[in-house]
Scaffold this motif. Sequence first.
Motif, mmCIF file in Angstrom:
data_model
loop_
_atom_site.group_PDB
_atom_site.id
_atom_site.type_symbol
_atom_site.label_atom_id
_atom_site.label_comp_id
_atom_site.label_asym_id
_atom_site.label_seq_id
_atom_site.Cartn_x
_atom_site.Cartn_y
_atom_site.Cartn_z
ATOM 1 N N ASP A 77 28.387 -0.292 -2.426
ATOM 2 C CA ASP A 77 29.168 0.858 -1.483
ATOM 3 C C ASP A 77 30.457 0.874 -1.399
ATOM 4 O O ASP A 77 31.126 1.668 -1.206
ATOM 5 C CB ASP A 77 28.501 0.929 -0.120
ATOM 6 C CG ASP A 77 27.111 1.358 -0.240
ATOM 7 O OD1 ASP A 77 26.518 1.727 -1.332
ATOM 8 O OD2 ASP A 77 26.261 1.396 0.886
ATOM 9 N N TYR B 94 32.414 0.028 -4.214
ATOM 10 C CA TYR B 94 33.101 0.692 -5.310
ATOM 11 C C TYR B 94 32.469 1.986 -5.548
ATOM 12 O O TYR B 94 33.179 3.221 -6.300
ATOM 13 C CB TYR B 94 32.785 -0.254 -6.190
ATOM 14 C CG TYR B 94 33.687 -1.406 -6.025
ATOM 15 C CD1 TYR B 94 35.007 -1.508 -6.746
ATOM 16 C CD2 TYR B 94 33.352 -2.463 -5.489
ATOM 17 C CE1 TYR B 94 35.778 -2.423 -6.580
ATOM 18 C CE2 TYR B 94 34.054 -3.720 -5.495
ATOM 19 C CZ TYR B 94 35.372 -3.688 -5.927
ATOM 20 O OH TYR B 94 36.041 -4.783 -5.649
ATOM 21 N N TYR B 95 31.312 2.397 -5.145
ATOM 22 C CA TYR B 95 30.720 3.637 -5.574
ATOM 23 C C TYR B 95 30.215 4.507 -4.275
ATOM 24 O O TYR B 95 29.440 3.638 -3.441
ATOM 25 C CB TYR B 95 29.298 3.393 -6.483
ATOM 26 C CG TYR B 95 29.608 2.665 -7.730
ATOM 27 C CD1 TYR B 95 30.482 3.239 -8.569
ATOM 28 C CD2 TYR B 95 29.251 1.423 -8.029
ATOM 29 C CE1 TYR B 95 30.668 2.873 -9.644
ATOM 30 C CE2 TYR B 95 29.483 0.870 -9.073
ATOM 31 C CZ TYR B 95 30.453 1.639 -10.134
ATOM 32 O OH TYR B 95 30.707 1.042 -11.444
ATOM 33 N N LYS B 96 30.499 5.546 -4.341
ATOM 34 C CA LYS B 96 30.005 6.461 -3.015
ATOM 35 C C LYS B 96 28.522 6.389 -3.108
ATOM 36 O O LYS B 96 27.790 6.905 -3.838
ATOM 37 C CB LYS B 96 30.621 7.794 -2.987
ATOM 38 C CG LYS B 96 30.354 8.851 -1.778
ATOM 39 C CD LYS B 96 30.894 10.228 -2.054
ATOM 40 C CE LYS B 96 30.656 11.199 -0.952
ATOM 41 N NZ LYS B 96 31.378 12.455 -1.319
ATOM 42 N N PRO B 97 28.069 6.143 -1.606
ATOM 43 C CA PRO B 97 26.605 6.208 -1.650
ATOM 44 C C PRO B 97 26.024 7.425 -1.868
ATOM 45 O O PRO B 97 26.772 8.721 -1.537
ATOM 46 C CB PRO B 97 26.296 5.968 -0.098
ATOM 47 C CG PRO B 97 27.539 5.265 0.124
ATOM 48 C CD PRO B 97 28.616 5.636 -0.710
ATOM 49 N N ALA C 298 25.987 9.111 -4.654
ATOM 50 C CA ALA C 298 26.823 10.184 -6.074
ATOM 51 C C ALA C 298 25.980 9.172 -7.197
ATOM 52 O O ALA C 298 25.865 8.304 -7.384
ATOM 53 C CB ALA C 298 28.118 9.525 -5.918
ATOM 54 N N GLU D 111 28.899 11.925 -11.368
ATOM 55 C CA GLU D 111 29.972 12.243 -10.393
ATOM 56 C C GLU D 111 31.137 11.291 -10.255
ATOM 57 O O GLU D 111 32.029 11.472 -9.793
ATOM 58 C CB GLU D 111 29.217 12.462 -8.956
ATOM 59 C CG GLU D 111 28.304 13.522 -9.269
ATOM 60 C CD GLU D 111 27.155 13.951 -7.907
ATOM 61 O OE1 GLU D 111 26.862 15.125 -7.663
ATOM 62 O OE2 GLU D 111 26.939 12.882 -7.230
ATOM 63 N N ILE D 112 30.631 9.898 -10.123
ATOM 64 C CA ILE D 112 31.460 8.879 -9.966
ATOM 65 C C ILE D 112 32.413 8.695 -11.046
ATOM 66 O O ILE D 112 33.646 8.581 -10.487
ATOM 67 C CB ILE D 112 30.653 7.499 -9.689
ATOM 68 C CG1 ILE D 112 29.801 7.515 -8.433
ATOM 69 C CG2 ILE D 112 31.603 6.195 -9.700
ATOM 70 C CD1 ILE D 112 28.783 6.201 -8.276
ATOM 71 N N GLY E 255 34.901 11.744 -10.815
ATOM 72 C CA GLY E 255 35.948 11.187 -9.607
ATOM 73 C C GLY E 255 36.906 10.412 -10.092
ATOM 74 O O GLY E 255 38.266 10.613 -10.025
ATOM 75 N N ASN E 256 36.768 9.359 -10.705
ATOM 76 C CA ASN E 256 37.389 8.487 -11.218
ATOM 77 C C ASN E 256 38.449 8.974 -12.170
ATOM 78 O O ASN E 256 39.891 8.712 -12.196
ATOM 79 C CB ASN E 256 36.910 7.056 -11.601
ATOM 80 C CG ASN E 256 36.200 6.133 -10.683
ATOM 81 O OD1 ASN E 256 36.563 6.166 -9.562
ATOM 82 N ND2 ASN E 256 35.262 5.435 -11.068
#
Length: 338
Positions: A95, A97-100, A102, A106-107, A110-111
């Motif tokens: 969590d 580093y990565y949105k829960p 997602a 999507e991650i 976003g990056n």
Amino acid sequence: MTERRITTVLAALVPLLVLVLLGMFVTVPYVAVGPGDTADTLGEYDKKQVIKVEGLPVHHPAGQLRFTTIAVTDGLNLFSALGKWASGEQLAPRDAYYKPGATREEIEQGNREQFTGSESSATLAALRYLKVPTATGVSALVQGGPSDGKLRGSDVIQSVDGAPTTDAASVAKAMEGKKRGDTVTVGVLRPEGPAQVPVVLDEKDGKARLGIVVGQVPADPKVKVGFGVEKVGGPSAGLMLTLGIIDMVQPGDITGGKIVAGTGEIAADGAVGPIGGISHKLKGAKRDGASVFLVPSGNCQEAKTSPPDGLRLVKVENVDGAVKALDDVREGRPAPSC
């Protein structure tokens, strides 16, 4: 072997088999974090030129200006997590580093959007330092949006439906009262001259939209700064991209022929912000031959706890200070340090 002994052996093997299966197939809620790639902003990355400048005189500086990354390994099972830990990589909660909730797509999107924003800010910060005039224009296009394939990135926006535009606020004002399906004519300036571009509006959150990001672009449409980095995400390469543009355009070599690495989020006004993973980036920089590392002032406390031997840590707060510090390093003068 008696039946009782066989039963005893099987009873001992079953928990071991269960443990092996759990270790192989159960994913742990952790990621492994370690040094990632570094890339010279004055050269190529993944066989593509990192920075491309058109419309301004450029040269090929000596030395290197390397942006740094971290490597984050996801989808670890118990055994691979233990292997990463044993090899010296850091284990961190996923969590962090990565949105829960997602998806990986999507991650990654976003990056990538963060990196694209960093490229835009780096361009503006470099143009500001180089005193290249800017104007209101299309700093980014929404993929698949109404202007995609019609307007162009770096178009200078001169009017919307005949109303002159001088900044983002005037573009927004010209859009007042518009609705989905309306055709708006956007007056732009391009290298080949002025153009009137019709755009059929879309809608988002109840508001008509052109599907562009309005920002500052070079006032001369013949001046273009492009980037060839596609597989890197996040905003932390901003400082080194900015310095790369400056070094390619400004006469001389700001590195003095050295391999200089660094990191830091860049703002359009040239301010340098802190980032994550500084200890891993220091290791990656040393691994790839850097002797100087530009550290955002907000990361200095962490950076100086265990710097790699032979890597000089130079503290920076903004682009002007970073260039001045590199001048000091090149000329053998004292430079700000962590």
